[in-house]
Design a protein around this motif. Sequence first.
Motif, PDB file in Angstrom:
ATOM      1  N   THR A  23      69.007  33.232  23.072  1.00  0.00           N
ATOM      2  CA  THR A  23      69.961  33.584  22.030  1.00  0.00           C
ATOM      3  C   THR A  23      69.518  33.022  20.686  1.00  0.00           C
ATOM      4  O   THR A  23      69.702  33.641  19.653  1.00  0.00           O
TER       5      THR A  23
ATOM      6  N   ASP B 298      70.728  29.573  25.891  1.00  0.00           N
ATOM      7  CA  ASP B 298      71.108  29.789  24.490  1.00  0.00           C
ATOM      8  C   ASP B 298      69.977  29.389  23.549  1.00  0.00           C
ATOM      9  O   ASP B 298      69.725  30.050  22.547  1.00  0.00           O
ATOM     10  N   THR B 299      69.290  28.307  23.875  1.00  0.00           N
ATOM     11  CA  THR B 299      68.220  27.794  23.030  1.00  0.00           C
ATOM     12  C   THR B 299      67.007  28.717  23.029  1.00  0.00           C
ATOM     13  O   THR B 299      66.457  29.013  21.968  1.00  0.00           O
TER      14      THR B 299
ATOM     15  N   ASP C 152      72.665  26.681  30.977  1.00  0.00           N
ATOM     16  CA  ASP C 152      73.312  27.581  30.016  1.00  0.00           C
ATOM     17  C   ASP C 152      72.899  27.235  28.590  1.00  0.00           C
ATOM     18  O   ASP C 152      72.615  28.121  27.778  1.00  0.00           O
TER      19      ASP C 152
END
Length: 110
Positions: free
Chosen positions: A59, A55-56, A51
């Motif tokens: 997102t 995100d890295t 997760d």
Amino acid sequence: MRDDDADDLTDDLSDDLTVDLRGMPLDSLDDFWDAVAGPCGLPEWFGRNLDAWWDTIETRGVSEVIDAHETLVVRADAAGLFAPGRPEGARLASVFADASRARLEVERHG
């Protein structure tokens, strides 16, 4: 800032950040996180899970190094973590497959 070891693993070509992990022993996700931390500029507080990786790479907002490039390209051998039948490697590969700004290139030998 990247140290000399991180510079050896990266190659800035146009808008891509390429991290070449070929030839490195990657037997687990922990090995993968250790290998990409420097070249990708991951902060100490990085979550070291899929997760957090999503995100890295997708997102953004976690790593200034990754954020400075349009696409992150990670190259690895089809061995260890990325050997056929390895569930952790398959899950990590699926995160890359779903991402629009990162890709995993696994080199198969033989």
